[in-house]
Design a protein around this motif. Structure first.
Motif, PDB file in Angstrom:
ATOM      1  N   MET A   1       4.678   2.857 -12.702  1.00  0.00           N
ATOM      2  CA  MET A   1       5.322   1.597 -13.549  1.00  0.00           C
ATOM      3  C   MET A   1       5.733   0.562 -12.519  1.00  0.00           C
ATOM      4  SD  MET A   1       5.126   1.911 -16.702  1.00  0.00           S
ATOM      5  CE  MET A   1       6.125   0.680 -17.725  1.00  0.00           C
ATOM      6  N   ASN A   2       6.270  -0.293 -12.858  1.00  0.00           N
ATOM      7  CA  ASN A   2       6.801  -1.475 -11.806  1.00  0.00           C
ATOM      8  C   ASN A   2       8.272  -0.914 -11.434  1.00  0.00           C
ATOM      9  OD1 ASN A   2       5.153  -3.286 -11.890  1.00  0.00           O
ATOM     10  ND2 ASN A   2       6.178  -4.525 -13.870  1.00  0.00           N
ATOM     11  N   GLY A   3       8.944  -0.271  -9.929  1.00  0.00           N
ATOM     12  CA  GLY A   3       9.730   0.223 -10.486  1.00  0.00           C
ATOM     13  C   GLY A   3      10.397   1.316  -9.608  1.00  0.00           C
ATOM     14  N   VAL A   4       9.102   2.121  -9.142  1.00  0.00           N
ATOM     15  CA  VAL A   4       8.886   3.289  -9.183  1.00  0.00           C
ATOM     16  C   VAL A   4       8.898   3.945  -7.833  1.00  0.00           C
ATOM     17  CG1 VAL A   4       8.164   4.090 -11.949  1.00  0.00           C
ATOM     18  CG2 VAL A   4       7.048   4.334  -9.848  1.00  0.00           C
ATOM     19  N   GLY A   5       8.042   3.059  -6.941  1.00  0.00           N
ATOM     20  CA  GLY A   5       8.225   3.332  -5.350  1.00  0.00           C
ATOM     21  C   GLY A   5       7.101   3.889  -4.883  1.00  0.00           C
ATOM     22  N   LYS A   6       6.300   2.612  -5.273  1.00  0.00           N
ATOM     23  CA  LYS A   6       4.881   2.793  -4.719  1.00  0.00           C
ATOM     24  C   LYS A   6       4.998   1.885  -3.642  1.00  0.00           C
ATOM     25  CE  LYS A   6       3.043   0.504  -7.922  1.00  0.00           C
ATOM     26  NZ  LYS A   6       4.624   0.176  -9.384  1.00  0.00           N
ATOM     27  N   SER A   7       5.337   0.669  -3.545  1.00  0.00           N
ATOM     28  CA  SER A   7       5.225  -0.202  -2.560  1.00  0.00           C
ATOM     29  C   SER A   7       6.643   0.686  -1.471  1.00  0.00           C
ATOM     30  CB  SER A   7       6.496  -1.560  -2.655  1.00  0.00           C
ATOM     31  OG  SER A   7       5.319  -2.233  -3.384  1.00  0.00           O
ATOM     32  N   ALA A   8       7.556   1.295  -1.412  1.00  0.00           N
ATOM     33  CA  ALA A   8       8.258   1.866  -0.979  1.00  0.00           C
ATOM     34  C   ALA A   8       7.589   3.096  -0.089  1.00  0.00           C
ATOM     35  CB  ALA A   8       9.092   2.783  -1.008  1.00  0.00           C
ATOM     36  N   ILE A   9       6.313   3.673  -0.468  1.00  0.00           N
ATOM     37  CA  ILE A   9       5.928   4.916   0.177  1.00  0.00           C
ATOM     38  C   ILE A   9       5.018   4.085   1.599  1.00  0.00           C
ATOM     39  CG2 ILE A   9       3.897   5.937  -0.334  1.00  0.00           C
ATOM     40  CD1 ILE A   9       4.317   6.559  -3.091  1.00  0.00           C
ATOM     41  N   LEU A  10       4.259   2.641   0.922  1.00  0.00           N
ATOM     42  CA  LEU A  10       4.066   2.239   2.011  1.00  0.00           C
ATOM     43  C   LEU A  10       4.512   1.325   3.015  1.00  0.00           C
ATOM     44  CD1 LEU A  10       1.195   0.586  -0.436  1.00  0.00           C
ATOM     45  CD2 LEU A  10       0.483   2.308   1.344  1.00  0.00           C
ATOM     46  N   GLU A  11       5.473   0.906   2.470  1.00  0.00           N
ATOM     47  CA  GLU A  11       6.871   0.794   3.849  1.00  0.00           C
ATOM     48  C   GLU A  11       7.394   1.459   4.775  1.00  0.00           C
ATOM     49  OE1 GLU A  11       9.148  -1.117   1.362  1.00  0.00           O
ATOM     50  OE2 GLU A  11       7.925  -2.872   0.919  1.00  0.00           O
ATOM     51  N   ALA A  12       6.988   3.180   4.567  1.00  0.00           N
ATOM     52  CA  ALA A  12       7.438   3.486   4.891  1.00  0.00           C
ATOM     53  C   ALA A  12       6.721   4.623   5.845  1.00  0.00           C
ATOM     54  CB  ALA A  12       8.245   5.353   4.136  1.00  0.00           C
ATOM     55  N   LEU A  13       5.102   4.618   5.336  1.00  0.00           N
ATOM     56  CA  LEU A  13       4.140   4.399   6.122  1.00  0.00           C
ATOM     57  C   LEU A  13       4.202   3.861   7.015  1.00  0.00           C
ATOM     58  CD1 LEU A  13       1.928   6.407   4.275  1.00  0.00           C
ATOM     59  CD2 LEU A  13       2.732   7.234   5.749  1.00  0.00           C
ATOM     60  N   ASN A  14       4.149   2.501   7.051  1.00  0.00           N
ATOM     61  CA  ASN A  14       4.253   1.724   7.942  1.00  0.00           C
ATOM     62  C   ASN A  14       5.256   1.500   8.945  1.00  0.00           C
ATOM     63  OD1 ASN A  14       3.235  -1.077   9.912  1.00  0.00           O
ATOM     64  ND2 ASN A  14       5.381  -1.981   8.116  1.00  0.00           N
ATOM     65  N   PHE A  15       6.339   2.016   8.826  1.00  0.00           N
ATOM     66  CA  PHE A  15       8.108   2.333   9.291  1.00  0.00           C
ATOM     67  C   PHE A  15       7.404   3.276  10.074  1.00  0.00           C
ATOM     68  CE2 PHE A  15      11.948   3.973  10.593  1.00  0.00           C
ATOM     69  CZ  PHE A  15      12.107   3.063  10.843  1.00  0.00           C
ATOM     70  N   LEU A  16       7.089   3.956   9.697  1.00  0.00           N
ATOM     71  CA  LEU A  16       6.618   5.769  10.357  1.00  0.00           C
ATOM     72  C   LEU A  16       5.373   5.062  11.643  1.00  0.00           C
ATOM     73  CD1 LEU A  16       6.448   8.409  10.826  1.00  0.00           C
ATOM     74  CD2 LEU A  16       4.434   8.827   9.427  1.00  0.00           C
ATOM     75  N   PHE A  17       4.011   4.506  11.048  1.00  0.00           N
ATOM     76  CA  PHE A  17       2.910   4.087  12.055  1.00  0.00           C
ATOM     77  C   PHE A  17       3.121   3.168  13.370  1.00  0.00           C
ATOM     78  CE2 PHE A  17       0.754   6.230   8.899  1.00  0.00           C
ATOM     79  CZ  PHE A  17       0.236   6.959   9.598  1.00  0.00           C
TER      80      PHE A  17
END
Length: 92
Positions: free
Chosen positions: A35-51
């Motif tokens: 659902m919207n707002g559960v953190g899907k984009s946050a997962i990808l953004e966190a991986l982007n930050f990591l890499f």
């Protein structure tokens, strides 16, 4: 292959949360849905930050976190050691 990611104090992830990205170790694909707002984009953004080691990326700390909590992202990888040895990248 990324097997698991742990996110702490980033956007909607207020406390350390482990997100398993594999059905099993033989399946090379993952789908992130919800659902919207559960953190899907946050997962990808966190991986982007990591890499990208934070290059041109700002870490959006969860505002409700406790002062003594650390913000971080961790990734657990599966690699084929035999393929490294065959390629000459590693030696026994």
């Amino acid at each position: 292959m990324i097997i698991d990611i742990v996110i702490n104090s980033y956007k909607s992830y207020q406390k350390a949360t482990s997100i398993n990205l594999t059905k099993d170790y033989q399946t090379p694909y993952s789908i992130i849905y919800g659902m919207n707002g559960v953190g899907k984009s946050a997962i990808l953004e966190a991986l982007n930050f990591l890499f990208n080691f934070g290059y041109n990326t700002e870490w959006n700390t969860n505002k409700r976190r406790k002062n003594n909590d650390y913000s971080y992202v961790l990734a657990l990888f599966k690699c084929n050691k035999e393929a490294f040895f065959e390629s000459g990248e590693l030696s026994n």
